[in-house]
Design a protein around this motif. Structure first.
Motif, PDB file in Angstrom:
ATOM      1  N   UNK A   1      95.394 110.945  22.674  1.00  0.00           N
ATOM      2  CA  UNK A   1      94.146 110.204  22.869  1.00  0.00           C
ATOM      3  C   UNK A   1      93.193 110.959  23.791  1.00  0.00           C
ATOM      4  N   UNK A   2      93.750 111.685  24.741  1.00  0.00           N
ATOM      5  CA  UNK A   2      92.906 112.514  25.601  1.00  0.00           C
ATOM      6  C   UNK A   2      92.167 113.555  24.778  1.00  0.00           C
ATOM      7  N   UNK A   3      92.873 114.204  23.841  1.00  0.00           N
ATOM      8  CA  UNK A   3      92.214 115.202  22.987  1.00  0.00           C
ATOM      9  C   UNK A   3      91.124 114.560  22.141  1.00  0.00           C
ATOM     10  N   UNK A   4      91.381 113.365  21.628  1.00  0.00           N
ATOM     11  CA  UNK A   4      90.371 112.652  20.846  1.00  0.00           C
ATOM     12  C   UNK A   4      89.109 112.447  21.672  1.00  0.00           C
ATOM     13  N   UNK A   5      89.296 112.059  22.932  1.00  0.00           N
ATOM     14  CA  UNK A   5      88.145 111.827  23.807  1.00  0.00           C
ATOM     15  C   UNK A   5      87.448 113.129  24.185  1.00  0.00           C
ATOM     16  N   UNK A   6      88.238 114.136  24.564  1.00  0.00           N
ATOM     17  CA  UNK A   6      87.653 115.400  25.008  1.00  0.00           C
ATOM     18  C   UNK A   6      86.917 116.111  23.870  1.00  0.00           C
TER      19      UNK A   6
ATOM     20  N   UNK B   1      97.179  97.056  33.076  1.00  0.00           N
ATOM     21  CA  UNK B   1      97.345  97.709  34.378  1.00  0.00           C
ATOM     22  C   UNK B   1      97.805  99.158  34.237  1.00  0.00           C
ATOM     23  N   UNK B   2      98.224  99.542  33.054  1.00  0.00           N
ATOM     24  CA  UNK B   2      98.588 100.931  32.797  1.00  0.00           C
ATOM     25  C   UNK B   2      97.348 101.740  32.458  1.00  0.00           C
ATOM     26  N   UNK B   3      97.542 103.053  32.308  1.00  0.00           N
ATOM     27  CA  UNK B   3      96.385 103.917  32.079  1.00  0.00           C
ATOM     28  C   UNK B   3      96.111 104.265  30.638  1.00  0.00           C
ATOM     29  N   UNK B   4      96.853 103.678  29.707  1.00  0.00           N
ATOM     30  CA  UNK B   4      96.760 104.113  28.318  1.00  0.00           C
ATOM     31  C   UNK B   4      95.427 103.753  27.654  1.00  0.00           C
ATOM     32  N   UNK B   5      94.693 102.828  28.245  1.00  0.00           N
ATOM     33  CA  UNK B   5      93.395 102.455  27.656  1.00  0.00           C
ATOM     34  C   UNK B   5      92.261 103.372  28.085  1.00  0.00           C
ATOM     35  N   UNK B   6      92.534 104.232  29.059  1.00  0.00           N
ATOM     36  CA  UNK B   6      91.446 105.040  29.610  1.00  0.00           C
ATOM     37  C   UNK B   6      90.811 105.952  28.568  1.00  0.00           C
ATOM     38  N   UNK B   7      91.622 106.767  27.896  1.00  0.00           N
ATOM     39  CA  UNK B   7      91.044 107.734  26.962  1.00  0.00           C
ATOM     40  C   UNK B   7      90.410 107.079  25.739  1.00  0.00           C
ATOM     41  N   UNK B   8      90.988 106.019  25.162  1.00  0.00           N
ATOM     42  CA  UNK B   8      90.251 105.328  24.099  1.00  0.00           C
ATOM     43  C   UNK B   8      88.911 104.777  24.588  1.00  0.00           C
ATOM     44  N   UNK B   9      88.893 104.251  25.814  1.00  0.00           N
ATOM     45  CA  UNK B   9      87.632 103.745  26.359  1.00  0.00           C
ATOM     46  C   UNK B   9      86.612 104.865  26.504  1.00  0.00           C
ATOM     47  N   UNK B  10      87.069 106.049  26.906  1.00  0.00           N
ATOM     48  CA  UNK B  10      86.173 107.200  27.044  1.00  0.00           C
ATOM     49  C   UNK B  10      85.716 107.718  25.688  1.00  0.00           C
ATOM     50  N   UNK B  11      86.627 107.711  24.707  1.00  0.00           N
ATOM     51  CA  UNK B  11      86.317 108.240  23.374  1.00  0.00           C
ATOM     52  C   UNK B  11      85.355 107.347  22.610  1.00  0.00           C
ATOM     53  N   UNK B  12      85.360 106.057  22.923  1.00  0.00           N
ATOM     54  CA  UNK B  12      84.642 105.067  22.113  1.00  0.00           C
ATOM     55  C   UNK B  12      83.127 105.146  22.235  1.00  0.00           C
ATOM     56  N   UNK B  13      82.623 106.048  23.069  1.00  0.00           N
ATOM     57  CA  UNK B  13      81.167 106.230  23.141  1.00  0.00           C
ATOM     58  C   UNK B  13      80.588 106.591  21.779  1.00  0.00           C
ATOM     59  N   UNK B  14      81.385 107.247  20.941  1.00  0.00           N
ATOM     60  CA  UNK B  14      80.906 107.650  19.622  1.00  0.00           C
ATOM     61  C   UNK B  14      81.454 106.820  18.483  1.00  0.00           C
TER      62      UNK B  14
END
Length: 206
Positions: free
Chosen positions: A126-131, A154-167
């Motif tokens: 998911x990090x790669x998807x966002x980056x 409370x975990x961090x797994x939503x961070x990268x999808x949240x970052x990627x979702x700008x597009x």
């Protein structure tokens, strides 16, 4: 003075792990495809020693940024092995997405990572998807959200999808981001708020 490409490749064979790690980080920054074969050989040697996981992490990330697709079978093999240093799974997931796509927005490598049920591997993918700022289709987005929404907020797994979702588009995406914007995690909330504005933020992960 920063190492040049030939010096960095040569240093991959240094007897000291910190030096090999520094060389891998340099090659990751250079992102020159010419470094791929040497990096893959170095990684094959490095994975024999679980103590050097930080060096292994950087070698995997360098292979990914160099676009060395022959590394993909080894990464898939490592993804399915039990690893004591689970942070390596993050690099593997990132690398599989970067190297395994048949076209720029191909969700297949991400789907493979999600299918393993390994949250660290998924986080890297998911990090790669966002980056890479991939613009995935609605079914692929649904699969991502189905995966992360089963995990604790409370975990961090939503961070990268949240970052990627700008597009990304769609009512479900907006609902996900709205929920994340009030997350108990400040990093997730900040990423979601930027994405709700259609704005990608710049990240420099390990």
């Amino acid at each position: 003075m920063a190492l040049g490409l030939p010096e960095a490749i040569t240093t991959l064979a240094d007897t000291r792990s910190p030096r090999r790690r520094a060389a891998a980080k340099r090659l990751r920054a250079l992102a020159d495809p010419a470094a791929g074969p040497a990096l893959l050989d170095a990684l094959r040697r490095e994975i024999r020693d679980p103590r050097t996981w930080e060096t292994q992490y950087q070698m995997i990330m360098a292979l990914a940024t160099c676009g060395h697709q022959p590394a993909l079978p080894l990464l898939r093999e490592l993804a399915l092995k039990p690893l004591d240093a689970t942070m390596i799974y993050v690099a593997i997931g990132d690398g599989i997405v970067r190297l395994g796509r048949d076209h720029p927005n191909d969700p297949a490598p991400l789907d493979w990572c999600l299918s393993t049920g390994n949250d660290m591997l998924a986080d890297g993918a998911l990090r790669a998807v966002a980056m890479l700022r991939l613009t995935l289709d609605e079914p692929a987005i649904d699969r991502i959200l189905n995966f992360v929404e089963k995990r604790t907020p409370y975990g961090g797994l939503r961070f990268w999808p949240a970052a990627a979702a700008a597009g990304w588009n769609g009512s479900r995406v907006k609902a996900f981001l709205t929920s994340c914007a009030s997350s108990p995690r400040e990093d997730v909330a900040d990423a979601a708020k930027a994405s709700l504005e259609g704005r990608y933020k710049t990240y420099r992960p390990l």
